[in-house]
Design a protein around this motif. Structure first.
Motif, PDB file in Angstrom:
ATOM      1  N   ALA A 168      35.719  48.318  35.788  1.00 58.68           N
ATOM      2  CA  ALA A 168      36.670  48.040  36.866  1.00 58.68           C
ATOM      3  C   ALA A 168      37.121  46.587  36.836  1.00 58.68           C
ATOM      4  O   ALA A 168      38.316  46.287  36.978  1.00 58.68           O
ATOM      5  N   SER A 169      36.186  45.652  36.644  1.00 64.97           N
ATOM      6  CA  SER A 169      36.546  44.235  36.627  1.00 64.97           C
ATOM      7  C   SER A 169      37.389  43.903  35.400  1.00 64.97           C
ATOM      8  O   SER A 169      38.335  43.101  35.480  1.00 64.97           O
ATOM      9  N   SER A 170      37.087  44.531  34.264  1.00 64.99           N
ATOM     10  CA  SER A 170      37.856  44.273  33.048  1.00 64.99           C
ATOM     11  C   SER A 170      39.289  44.758  33.194  1.00 64.99           C
ATOM     12  O   SER A 170      40.248  44.037  32.860  1.00 64.99           O
ATOM     13  N   ASN A 199      40.824  47.060  24.606  1.00 61.37           N
ATOM     14  CA  ASN A 199      40.020  47.995  25.394  1.00 61.37           C
ATOM     15  C   ASN A 199      38.988  48.715  24.534  1.00 61.37           C
ATOM     16  O   ASN A 199      37.855  48.955  24.972  1.00 61.37           O
ATOM     17  N   LEU A 200      39.378  49.068  23.309  1.00 61.25           N
ATOM     18  CA  LEU A 200      38.443  49.751  22.409  1.00 61.25           C
ATOM     19  C   LEU A 200      37.274  48.841  22.062  1.00 61.25           C
ATOM     20  O   LEU A 200      36.115  49.265  22.096  1.00 61.25           O
ATOM     21  N   PHE A 233      32.786  43.421  43.477  1.00 67.45           N
ATOM     22  CA  PHE A 233      32.423  42.915  42.151  1.00 67.45           C
ATOM     23  C   PHE A 233      33.679  42.727  41.303  1.00 67.45           C
ATOM     24  O   PHE A 233      33.848  41.698  40.635  1.00 67.45           O
ATOM     25  N   ALA A 234      34.567  43.738  41.321  1.00 68.20           N
ATOM     26  CA  ALA A 234      35.799  43.649  40.532  1.00 68.20           C
ATOM     27  C   ALA A 234      36.696  42.528  41.050  1.00 68.20           C
ATOM     28  O   ALA A 234      37.354  41.827  40.265  1.00 68.20           O
ATOM     29  N   ALA A 235      36.732  42.347  42.378  1.00 74.42           N
ATOM     30  CA  ALA A 235      37.578  41.294  42.957  1.00 74.42           C
ATOM     31  C   ALA A 235      37.100  39.906  42.558  1.00 74.42           C
ATOM     32  O   ALA A 235      37.897  38.966  42.466  1.00 74.42           O
ATOM     33  N   LEU A 236      35.796  39.753  42.329  1.00 75.18           N
ATOM     34  CA  LEU A 236      35.262  38.450  41.916  1.00 75.18           C
ATOM     35  C   LEU A 236      35.360  38.237  40.403  1.00 75.18           C
ATOM     36  O   LEU A 236      35.779  37.177  39.933  1.00 75.18           O
ATOM     37  N   MET A 237      34.953  39.261  39.637  1.00 82.71           N
ATOM     38  CA  MET A 237      34.878  39.095  38.188  1.00 82.71           C
ATOM     39  C   MET A 237      36.225  39.314  37.503  1.00 82.71           C
ATOM     40  O   MET A 237      36.472  38.768  36.424  1.00 82.71           O
ATOM     41  N   GLY A 238      37.101  40.146  38.099  1.00 80.43           N
ATOM     42  CA  GLY A 238      38.407  40.399  37.485  1.00 80.43           C
ATOM     43  C   GLY A 238      39.232  39.139  37.322  1.00 80.43           C
ATOM     44  O   GLY A 238      39.672  38.810  36.208  1.00 80.43           O
ATOM     45  N   PRO A 239      39.475  38.368  38.419  1.00 80.34           N
ATOM     46  CA  PRO A 239      40.230  37.119  38.261  1.00 80.34           C
ATOM     47  C   PRO A 239      39.545  36.121  37.326  1.00 80.34           C
ATOM     48  O   PRO A 239      40.218  35.362  36.624  1.00 80.34           O
TER      49      PRO A 239
END
Length: 254
Positions: A168-170, A199-200, A233-239
């Motif tokens: 999700a974060s990626s 992605n692969l 988690f995604a909101a923190l690690m994604g950016p």
């Protein structure tokens, strides 16, 4: 004329007490629901390490209201002289108290309770009715198998959460990077084929997650599926991952 005496012996498995101690350490409270005599059930509970100061019988709970039964079902750990209907009532009372209930039984009288429980467990040598009503069938009639299953299930669930959080974060980071790039750059920084290749490669790096060792705290308590936690988690690690995308984009621009 006295011709002899026939006795019946059904000894405990040597692993029973240790298995129950393991389950208690995992936060699983073990209760005995039996149709046998209260004295036998009380003795059995003491031998396996269940602190049953009082054994409630079917007659004790027969006339209890739903609220009173919920209290007694939570307090007591040993029940005797139960009918199939009373076993089902106890499971419903525990569920009403907010518990997730697993029931292990192998007889015809256990079928209604197996059907109502959140997880119905029977054994390979159980009756056909019990096995049909159960969700899972244990190939070995041993509580150690249940304890192993709880540990392995929590370990697997924990690793699934890791995979979902990383994925999700990626993906969020990739979307943010391309959105920012489309607004600020006069060219496409990545072609569709490059995004798919990225992605692969990222999926290849996640192959090790199923074999990852989990922290002891993640096994000792039940894990909960929380979309809110995954979103945070995604909101923190994604950016954060977008920063590493934007750095080479800036290099291309300059």
């Amino acid at each position: 004329a006295f011709e002899g005496l026939c006795t019946f012996a059904d000894p405990l498995k040597t692993t029973a007490a240790a298995a129950i101690a393991r389950l208690e350490g995992l936060g699983v409270r073990v209760k005995i629901l039996s149709g046998d005599d209260p004295v036998v059930v009380g003795r059995l509970a003491a031998l396996v390490g269940i602190a049953a100061t009082k054994v409630l019988t079917g007659a004790d709970i027969e006339h209890l209201s739903a609220g009173a039964l919920r209290v007694q079902a939570d307090k007591a750990d040993a029940f005797a002289r139960l009918s199939p209907v009373q076993k089902s009532r106890l499971i419903l009372a525990l569920q009403a108290g907010g518990h997730v209930v697993g029931f292990l039984g192998d007889g015809i009288n256990d079928a209604p309770a197996l059907k109502i429980a959140d997880v119905g467990l029977s054994v390979d040598g159980g009756t056909d009715v019990a096995r049909e009503a159960a969700d899972m069938i244990l190939l070995q009639s041993d509580l150690e198998v249940v304890a192993d299953g709880v540990e392995q299930g929590r370990r697997t669930f924990s690793n699934i959460l890791k995979y979902v959080r990383m994925g999700a974060s990626s993906n969020l980071g990739n979307m943010l990077s391309m959105a920012i790039a489309s607004l600020l750059l006069p060219f496409l920084p990545m072609l569709p084929a490059q995004i798919l290749l990225n992605n692969l490669l990222y999926d290849v790096s996640e192959i090790g997650i199923p074999f990852d060792r989990t922290a002891p705290g993640e096994v000792q308590r039940p894990q909960v599926w929380s979309l809110r936690g995954i979103a945070w988690f995604a909101a923190l690690m994604g950016p954060l991952s977008s920063i590493f995308d934007l750095l080479p984009f800036a290099g291309l621009f300059w």
